[in-house]
Design a protein around this motif. Structure first.
Motif, PDB file in Angstrom:
ATOM      1  N   ASN A 124     -12.156   1.827   0.123  1.00  0.00           N
ATOM      2  CA  ASN A 124     -12.218   2.016   1.576  1.00  0.00           C
ATOM      3  C   ASN A 124     -10.830   2.139   2.205  1.00  0.00           C
ATOM      4  O   ASN A 124     -10.685   1.958   3.405  1.00  0.00           O
ATOM      5  N   GLY A 125      -9.832   2.454   1.417  1.00  0.00           N
ATOM      6  CA  GLY A 125      -8.453   2.422   1.910  1.00  0.00           C
ATOM      7  C   GLY A 125      -7.870   3.754   2.321  1.00  0.00           C
ATOM      8  O   GLY A 125      -6.675   3.985   2.130  1.00  0.00           O
ATOM      9  N   CYS A 126      -8.655   4.638   2.927  1.00  0.00           N
ATOM     10  CA  CYS A 126      -8.158   5.972   3.267  1.00  0.00           C
ATOM     11  C   CYS A 126      -7.133   5.968   4.400  1.00  0.00           C
ATOM     12  O   CYS A 126      -6.166   6.727   4.361  1.00  0.00           O
ATOM     13  N   GLU A 127      -7.344   5.129   5.411  1.00  0.00           N
ATOM     14  CA  GLU A 127      -6.418   5.138   6.546  1.00  0.00           C
ATOM     15  C   GLU A 127      -5.021   4.669   6.128  1.00  0.00           C
ATOM     16  O   GLU A 127      -4.033   5.357   6.415  1.00  0.00           O
ATOM     17  N   PRO A 128      -4.887   3.517   5.436  1.00  0.00           N
ATOM     18  CA  PRO A 128      -3.544   3.125   5.012  1.00  0.00           C
ATOM     19  C   PRO A 128      -2.943   4.094   3.992  1.00  0.00           C
ATOM     20  O   PRO A 128      -1.725   4.307   3.995  1.00  0.00           O
ATOM     21  N   ALA A 129      -3.755   4.713   3.137  1.00  0.00           N
ATOM     22  CA  ALA A 129      -3.217   5.696   2.181  1.00  0.00           C
ATOM     23  C   ALA A 129      -2.656   6.896   2.934  1.00  0.00           C
ATOM     24  O   ALA A 129      -1.532   7.347   2.658  1.00  0.00           O
ATOM     25  N   SER A 130      -3.406   7.419   3.895  1.00  0.00           N
ATOM     26  CA  SER A 130      -2.941   8.569   4.674  1.00  0.00           C
ATOM     27  C   SER A 130      -1.700   8.224   5.487  1.00  0.00           C
ATOM     28  O   SER A 130      -0.770   9.026   5.587  1.00  0.00           O
ATOM     29  N   LEU A 131      -1.678   7.022   6.054  1.00  0.00           N
ATOM     30  CA  LEU A 131      -0.510   6.592   6.821  1.00  0.00           C
ATOM     31  C   LEU A 131       0.720   6.503   5.927  1.00  0.00           C
ATOM     32  O   LEU A 131       1.795   6.996   6.281  1.00  0.00           O
ATOM     33  N   LEU A 132       0.566   5.905   4.753  1.00  0.00           N
ATOM     34  CA  LEU A 132       1.719   5.764   3.862  1.00  0.00           C
ATOM     35  C   LEU A 132       2.188   7.118   3.339  1.00  0.00           C
ATOM     36  O   LEU A 132       3.392   7.330   3.188  1.00  0.00           O
ATOM     37  N   GLU A 133       1.276   8.041   3.100  1.00  0.00           N
ATOM     38  CA  GLU A 133       1.680   9.400   2.706  1.00  0.00           C
ATOM     39  C   GLU A 133       2.609   9.991   3.764  1.00  0.00           C
ATOM     40  O   GLU A 133       3.653  10.563   3.441  1.00  0.00           O
ATOM     41  N   GLY A 134       2.226   9.845   5.031  1.00  0.00           N
ATOM     42  CA  GLY A 134       3.035  10.376   6.125  1.00  0.00           C
ATOM     43  C   GLY A 134       4.350   9.646   6.304  1.00  0.00           C
ATOM     44  O   GLY A 134       5.389  10.258   6.550  1.00  0.00           O
ATOM     45  N   LEU A 135       4.315   8.324   6.173  1.00  0.00           N
ATOM     46  CA  LEU A 135       5.559   7.554   6.285  1.00  0.00           C
ATOM     47  C   LEU A 135       6.522   7.922   5.164  1.00  0.00           C
ATOM     48  O   LEU A 135       7.720   8.127   5.408  1.00  0.00           O
ATOM     49  N   HIS A 136       6.018   8.017   3.948  1.00  0.00           N
ATOM     50  CA  HIS A 136       6.873   8.414   2.829  1.00  0.00           C
ATOM     51  C   HIS A 136       7.435   9.808   3.050  1.00  0.00           C
ATOM     52  O   HIS A 136       8.603  10.072   2.733  1.00  0.00           O
ATOM     53  N   TYR A 137       6.637  10.716   3.586  1.00  0.00           N
ATOM     54  CA  TYR A 137       7.136  12.064   3.877  1.00  0.00           C
ATOM     55  C   TYR A 137       8.346  11.993   4.820  1.00  0.00           C
ATOM     56  O   TYR A 137       9.313  12.737   4.663  1.00  0.00           O
ATOM     57  N   GLN A 138       8.295  11.087   5.785  1.00  0.00           N
ATOM     58  CA  GLN A 138       9.398  10.935   6.749  1.00  0.00           C
ATOM     59  C   GLN A 138      10.477   9.979   6.229  1.00  0.00           C
ATOM     60  O   GLN A 138      11.328   9.536   6.992  1.00  0.00           O
ATOM     61  N   ASN A 139      10.426   9.670   4.933  1.00  0.00           N
ATOM     62  CA  ASN A 139      11.401   8.766   4.311  1.00  0.00           C
ATOM     63  C   ASN A 139      11.391   7.373   4.940  1.00  0.00           C
ATOM     64  O   ASN A 139      12.433   6.756   5.127  1.00  0.00           O
ATOM     65  N   ARG A 140      10.191   6.894   5.233  1.00  0.00           N
ATOM     66  CA  ARG A 140       9.987   5.553   5.795  1.00  0.00           C
ATOM     67  C   ARG A 140       9.134   4.748   4.819  1.00  0.00           C
ATOM     68  O   ARG A 140       8.338   5.310   4.069  1.00  0.00           O
ATOM     69  N   ALA A 141       9.273   3.451   4.849  1.00  0.00           N
ATOM     70  CA  ALA A 141       8.513   2.534   3.987  1.00  0.00           C
ATOM     71  C   ALA A 141       8.629   2.922   2.514  1.00  0.00           C
ATOM     72  O   ALA A 141       7.735   2.661   1.721  1.00  0.00           O
ATOM     73  N   ASP A 142       9.744   3.545   2.151  1.00  0.00           N
ATOM     74  CA  ASP A 142       9.949   4.013   0.769  1.00  0.00           C
ATOM     75  C   ASP A 142       9.956   2.882  -0.245  1.00  0.00           C
ATOM     76  O   ASP A 142       9.669   3.089  -1.415  1.00  0.00           O
ATOM     77  N   GLN A 143      10.276   1.676   0.201  1.00  0.00           N
ATOM     78  CA  GLN A 143      10.343   0.534  -0.704  1.00  0.00           C
ATOM     79  C   GLN A 143       8.963  -0.001  -1.057  1.00  0.00           C
ATOM     80  O   GLN A 143       8.829  -0.841  -1.937  1.00  0.00           O
ATOM     81  N   LEU A 144       7.929   0.505  -0.383  1.00  0.00           N
ATOM     82  CA  LEU A 144       6.572   0.006  -0.601  1.00  0.00           C
ATOM     83  C   LEU A 144       5.705   1.016  -1.345  1.00  0.00           C
ATOM     84  O   LEU A 144       5.668   2.191  -0.968  1.00  0.00           O
ATOM     85  N   ASN A 145       4.999   0.535  -2.371  1.00  0.00           N
ATOM     86  CA  ASN A 145       3.966   1.371  -2.964  1.00  0.00           C
ATOM     87  C   ASN A 145       2.663   1.076  -2.225  1.00  0.00           C
ATOM     88  O   ASN A 145       2.595   0.186  -1.370  1.00  0.00           O
ATOM     89  N   TYR A 146       1.619   1.815  -2.556  1.00  0.00           N
ATOM     90  CA  TYR A 146       0.355   1.677  -1.834  1.00  0.00           C
ATOM     91  C   TYR A 146      -0.223   0.258  -1.948  1.00  0.00           C
ATOM     92  O   TYR A 146      -0.698  -0.295  -0.960  1.00  0.00           O
ATOM     93  N   GLY A 147      -0.168  -0.336  -3.115  1.00  0.00           N
ATOM     94  CA  GLY A 147      -0.686  -1.690  -3.289  1.00  0.00           C
ATOM     95  C   GLY A 147       0.032  -2.692  -2.406  1.00  0.00           C
ATOM     96  O   GLY A 147      -0.604  -3.549  -1.773  1.00  0.00           O
ATOM     97  N   GLN A 148       1.355  -2.598  -2.345  1.00  0.00           N
ATOM     98  CA  GLN A 148       2.137  -3.504  -1.492  1.00  0.00           C
ATOM     99  C   GLN A 148       1.816  -3.268  -0.014  1.00  0.00           C
ATOM    100  O   GLN A 148       1.712  -4.210   0.769  1.00  0.00           O
ATOM    101  N   PHE A 149       1.671  -1.990   0.340  1.00  0.00           N
ATOM    102  CA  PHE A 149       1.377  -1.614   1.722  1.00  0.00           C
ATOM    103  C   PHE A 149       0.021  -2.194   2.156  1.00  0.00           C
ATOM    104  O   PHE A 149      -0.098  -2.748   3.247  1.00  0.00           O
ATOM    105  N   LEU A 150      -0.979  -2.084   1.283  1.00  0.00           N
ATOM    106  CA  LEU A 150      -2.310  -2.611   1.598  1.00  0.00           C
ATOM    107  C   LEU A 150      -2.275  -4.105   1.887  1.00  0.00           C
ATOM    108  O   LEU A 150      -2.987  -4.585   2.774  1.00  0.00           O
ATOM    109  N   LEU A 151      -1.460  -4.832   1.153  1.00  0.00           N
ATOM    110  CA  LEU A 151      -1.385  -6.280   1.342  1.00  0.00           C
ATOM    111  C   LEU A 151      -0.789  -6.665   2.690  1.00  0.00           C
ATOM    112  O   LEU A 151      -0.951  -7.802   3.145  1.00  0.00           O
TER     113      LEU A 151
END
Length: 183
Positions: free
Chosen positions: A21-48
Motif C-alpha cells: 500500500n506504499g504508492c504515495e511515499p514511493a512516488s514522492l521519493l521518486e520525485g524527491l530523488h529526481y530533484q536530488n533531495r532525500a538522497d540519503q534515504l532509501n525507500y525502506g528508510q523513508f517509509l519508517l
C-alpha cells in the motif's frame, strides 16, 4: 502539446519492498530523488519516517499500514499530510484541483508531479469511509513525461510507461489530487 519531455525519474517498486500500500511515499521519493533531495534515504528508510494517522484518516497521515491490508482501514496518505511530511526534504507544491495543463506545465519546467489516480488507470471503484468517498482502487504515480497525446509515469506497481493523455486525464480528473515536486 509542445515537444517531448522525459524527466527520467527513477522507479521504486513498492512490492519489492513489501509495501503493498506504499504508492504515495514511493512516488514522492521518486520525485524527491529526481530533484536530488532525500538522497540519503532509501525507500525502506523513508517509509519508517512517514506519519501514521492515529485515527486511520488519510487526511491526517497514513491510514493503516503500508505493509498489509487491514479490514475497515483505507491504507493511503493524501496530499496535506504528504506535503507536511515531504516538505522537510524538498519543495512541494499543492496542485490539487488544478487543471491537467498545470501538471503538464510543471513537468515542462522540470518538476515531476505526484498524481492520485487508480491502480492500472481503471475506472474508480468508489466506497464511503468515515472521512469521505474515495476509490478503493486508489493509487499514486509520478508524472514525469509528455509527448504529443501521451504522458509518461513512474508507477510503483507497474513500472515506467507511456499512456494516452486522455486516459490519464479521465482518471486524474475523477479527484484532481496532485503535488508538484519542485527544484
Amino acid at each position: 502539446m509542445s515537444s517531448r519531455v522525459l524527466l527520467g525519474a527513477e522507479n521504486i517498486d513498492q512490492n519489492a519492498w513489501g509495501a503493498i500500500n506504499g504508492c504515495e511515499p514511493a512516488s514522492l521519493l521518486e520525485g524527491l530523488h529526481y530533484q536530488n533531495r532525500a538522497d540519503q534515504l532509501n525507500y525502506g528508510q523513508f517509509l519508517l519516517k512517514m506519519p501514521i494517522s492515529a485515527d486511520d484518516n488519510p487526511y491526517h497521515g497514513f491510514g493503516g499500514s503500508p505493509f498489509k491490508n487491514q479490514s475497515g482501514k483505507f491504507e493511503a496518505i493524501f496530499t496535506r499530510p504528504l506535503i507536511w511530511w515531504g516538505s522537510q526534504y524538498g519543495h512541494l507544491q499543492e496542485l490539487s484541483g488544478a487543471d491537467p495543463q498545470w501538471l503538464y506545465d510543471a513537468v515542462r519546467h522540470g518538476n515531476p508531479v505526484l498524481t492520485f489516480v487508480t491502480v492500472h488507470f481503471e475506472d474508480p471503484d468508489w466506497d464511503i469511509y468515515p472521512f469521505g468517498k474515495v476509490p478503493t482502487n486508489n493509487h499514486a504515480v509520478l508524472l514525469d513525461g509528455l509527448d504529443g497525446d501521451q504522458v509518461h509515469v513512474s508507477d510503483p506497481i507497474d513500472g515506467q510507461y507511456w499512456l494516452p493523455q486522455s486516459k490519464f486525464e479521465r482518471i486524474y480528473n475523477s479527484r484532481r489530487m496532485a503535488i508538484a515536486i519542485n527544484k
